[in-house]
Motif scaffolding. Sequence first.
Motif, short mmCIF file in Angstrom:
data_model
loop_
_atom_site.label_atom_id
_atom_site.label_comp_id
_atom_site.label_asym_id
_atom_site.label_seq_id
_atom_site.Cartn_x
_atom_site.Cartn_y
_atom_site.Cartn_z
N ASN A 29 -3.52 -9.40 -45.44
CA ASN A 29 -4.24 -8.61 -46.74
C ASN A 29 -4.84 -7.39 -46.46
O ASN A 29 -4.48 -6.49 -47.39
CB ASN A 29 -5.67 -9.60 -47.00
CG ASN A 29 -6.09 -9.28 -48.34
OD1 ASN A 29 -5.63 -9.44 -49.54
ND2 ASN A 29 -7.23 -8.53 -48.36
N PHE A 30 -4.96 -7.07 -45.34
CA PHE A 30 -5.41 -5.52 -45.06
C PHE A 30 -4.59 -4.63 -44.26
O PHE A 30 -4.50 -3.68 -44.43
CB PHE A 30 -6.77 -5.56 -44.13
CG PHE A 30 -7.93 -6.06 -45.04
CD1 PHE A 30 -8.28 -5.31 -45.97
CD2 PHE A 30 -8.45 -7.43 -44.55
CE1 PHE A 30 -9.73 -6.19 -46.83
CE2 PHE A 30 -9.70 -7.87 -45.06
CZ PHE A 30 -10.31 -7.22 -46.47
N SER A 55 -15.75 -0.26 -47.38
CA SER A 55 -16.72 -1.11 -47.88
C SER A 55 -16.23 -1.88 -49.04
O SER A 55 -17.11 -3.09 -49.24
CB SER A 55 -18.05 0.01 -48.23
OG SER A 55 -17.49 0.77 -49.01
N VAL A 56 -15.26 -1.62 -49.64
CA VAL A 56 -14.99 -2.54 -50.60
C VAL A 56 -14.19 -3.95 -49.90
O VAL A 56 -14.16 -5.03 -50.37
CB VAL A 56 -13.70 -2.04 -51.63
CG1 VAL A 56 -13.12 -2.83 -52.62
CG2 VAL A 56 -14.42 -0.78 -52.08
N ILE A 58 -10.77 -2.09 -42.58
CA ILE A 58 -11.31 -2.30 -44.03
C ILE A 58 -12.45 -1.28 -44.31
O ILE A 58 -12.71 -0.47 -43.66
CB ILE A 58 -12.42 -3.51 -43.84
CG1 ILE A 58 -13.41 -3.74 -42.98
CG2 ILE A 58 -11.50 -4.96 -43.59
CD1 ILE A 58 -14.43 -4.75 -43.26
N VAL A 93 -15.05 -5.21 -47.30
CA VAL A 93 -16.14 -6.15 -47.06
C VAL A 93 -16.20 -7.22 -48.12
O VAL A 93 -16.42 -8.38 -47.94
CB VAL A 93 -17.46 -5.50 -46.92
CG1 VAL A 93 -18.70 -6.65 -46.30
CG2 VAL A 93 -17.27 -4.48 -45.59
N MET A 94 -16.26 -6.82 -49.40
CA MET A 94 -16.29 -7.64 -50.58
C MET A 94 -15.16 -8.60 -50.31
O MET A 94 -15.14 -9.76 -50.94
CB MET A 94 -16.41 -6.76 -51.71
CG MET A 94 -17.63 -5.85 -51.78
SD MET A 94 -19.15 -6.35 -51.39
CE MET A 94 -19.43 -7.63 -52.78
N GLU A 95 -13.84 -7.95 -50.07
CA GLU A 95 -12.56 -8.89 -50.19
C GLU A 95 -13.04 -9.93 -49.25
O GLU A 95 -12.46 -11.09 -49.47
CB GLU A 95 -11.53 -8.08 -49.73
CG GLU A 95 -11.09 -7.38 -51.08
CD GLU A 95 -9.76 -6.49 -50.63
OE1 GLU A 95 -8.69 -7.23 -50.61
OE2 GLU A 95 -9.90 -5.22 -50.46
#
Lengths: 83, 672
Positions: free
Chosen positions: A14-15, A38-39, A36, A41-43
């Motif tokens: 994914n990343f 900061s967005v 990652i 982290v939400m993922e």
Amino acid sequence: MDVRQNVRTYIIENFLFGDEAPLENDSMSLLDGGIIDSVGVMELVAFLEGDFGLTLADEELVPENLDSVDNLVAFIERRQSSV
Amino acid sequence: MCGICGVVALDGPLDLPRQTPERMIGVMRHRGPDEFGAWRDRSVFLGHARLSIIDLAAGQQPMTTAQGRHWITFNGEIFNYPELRAELQGLGHTFRTSSDTEVILAAYDQWGPECVERFNGQFAFAIYDRHQRRLFLARDRFGIRPLFLTEHQGQLLFASEIKSLRAYPGLNLELEPAALAEIFHHWTPIGAGTAFRGVAQLPPGHVAMVGDNAFGAAAAAPLPDCLRVRRYWHPTFLPAREDHRFVPAAERDRYAAEVREALVDAATIRLRADVPVGAYLSGGLDSSATAAIIHKYTDHHLKTFSVGFEDAAYDETEWQHRMAAHIGTEHRTITTGAEDIAGRLREVTWLAETPMVRTAPAPLHTLSGLARSEGFKVVLTGEGADEVFVGYNIFRETKVRHFWSREPESRSRSALLTRLYPYLAQSPEQFLRKFYGAGLDNPDDPLFSHGPRWSNTASLPGFLGEAAQEPHSAGPVRERLLATLPADFTGWGPVARAQYLEMTTFMANYLLSSQGDRMLMGHSVEGRFPFLDHNVAELAGRIPVSIKLQSLVEKSILKLGVADLLPVNILQRPKQPYRAPEGASLEGPTGQALVRRFLDSDGSAGWDMWQPGRIAALVRKWQAGKLVSVRDNMSLLAVLTGRILQHDFGPGFEERLAPNILPEQALAWRQE
């Protein structure tokens, strides 16, 4: 698939879009390593909620729980064993 | 505004294969569709595509002096040419035309290379001196007008656009993997670089000479080593202590009045043209102020143009209409959306000549099309105000991070970031602190301000193949950036440093080019930018940052200077960054087809520059609707536009060029 394998696969797919190289080891910081943002982290949180059925309280959104493969695995296992 | 090009033989006679002028000029005919001119002697060729704006009847180029010693090809405007003309007449010069081009020739004759310091304008030009057999190249202070260079088989080639260099018969261009990595990471080429191996640009505020080794200093890579270069201008700011000093109200008000006066001058001289001049209205402070000044201080009947978005999240139409109604302009709007953006992306990439991490240039291509269809060749815009008067979030972010760096443990200091980026309020606090806290231990690092921005896209080069790991032919990016910093940089405060970096990287190499000149000229429209008048910028540089960014209020001194001209709600409106939908704009049939065509790997030559597996994974994530982060969206745009560029400047080039080659009879060869 065990938890560690599952977490690693998710991060790599994914990343990192399949590129394993940036994930040098399981203890490295995902944020410091640029894996990652900061967005991201939400993922990650959405992944934990979706694939592991966890719900996370605000105070659990800390690097000690989320910012490396090791921390994620430990956190998931701790939460699963406490259920 | 125009397109210029030329070939200079460095040793031996000029090699100009058949059709070279028709190809080099024709491929950028969008820059100047009105007239095409050429001149040559046995060692130099100069070409010109003209967009006629001043002295429509007599301003043809290339142009020479009465004695035929100097020949010029010039793109741009010298706004203070009437004043310079009068001064030069006083010194004994006579003029045959009323064009600004002839004023440059006389100024060069009178003052030599230092003439550029007297020009208030936006320009790129070449002057060939037949007596001294040397070529002089110049570019304006901020890089509003482009000038690209390459050395090929013993000749120096220059042009307004890279595609003109590529059109020289037999000259093939390759993307340089390390340059792509740099662009993916930093959003733009850094310094004099471009995406192409061996192609450089004369940096803003520089002049160069070919054929005179006493001039300036030897050029550093990636500039061709036949050049001698000299920097004649760079943005300047107050020393840190003065920059941060307390400014009493009376003094602040005097500064505000000075800002107003300088802007009135800058806008007024930018109305000089023999064709109608319009203006863009974005709905924000800067373009509104420009339009309001023209309305109040001139009798110019103003027509304004703006672009709206189908998606309300990006749309500012309501504000644009409010402002147009407030000053009573004749206003035209065009609406864009996903399909329009996707449909333009290939053309936009062809024009921009660089991979882009954003779609934001596309709507500006739509907008210039509107202006042109309404009969306008010239528009004023608010570009530059955010850099000059401290408008962008990166400046506020820098101020907060610097403040925070003095008490790294403080939570209230880092919490100020959520005032800049309200969406961060939902981010876990400790992650936010970690992301924006990177580099806090070294607030004196010259690149401190841009750390978080650049770290966010550090992973993008991962979509490039092995070759991108090789060092850039011009050296490591950090060292190259540091080498261009002026000596007084270290004495400036954190915000001034950030302004300097922003002006010389993102503004010059993206906003003024990919999103500015190239999108305007794509429809033969010239942009003029009052906030980038050097008198305005120099004044702003002398005003303490304590009143430019008062507390965290951006552009506070500018707001004070234009307060009475604008409706209060436009004046106090929080800044809305100009953005366009990214990955989402490709979800329709046009975008899907574009992605399939350029990102489905067929294993053909050219794919070795990329990581097809990773790109396929990225495309899958996008198709699944999971491209939520800014970084992922930027990745998709970067690889897509990079692949388009690789094709259209590589195997697809001749097909793209063919319909644009000038017929022989369209080209006017100039004689003395």
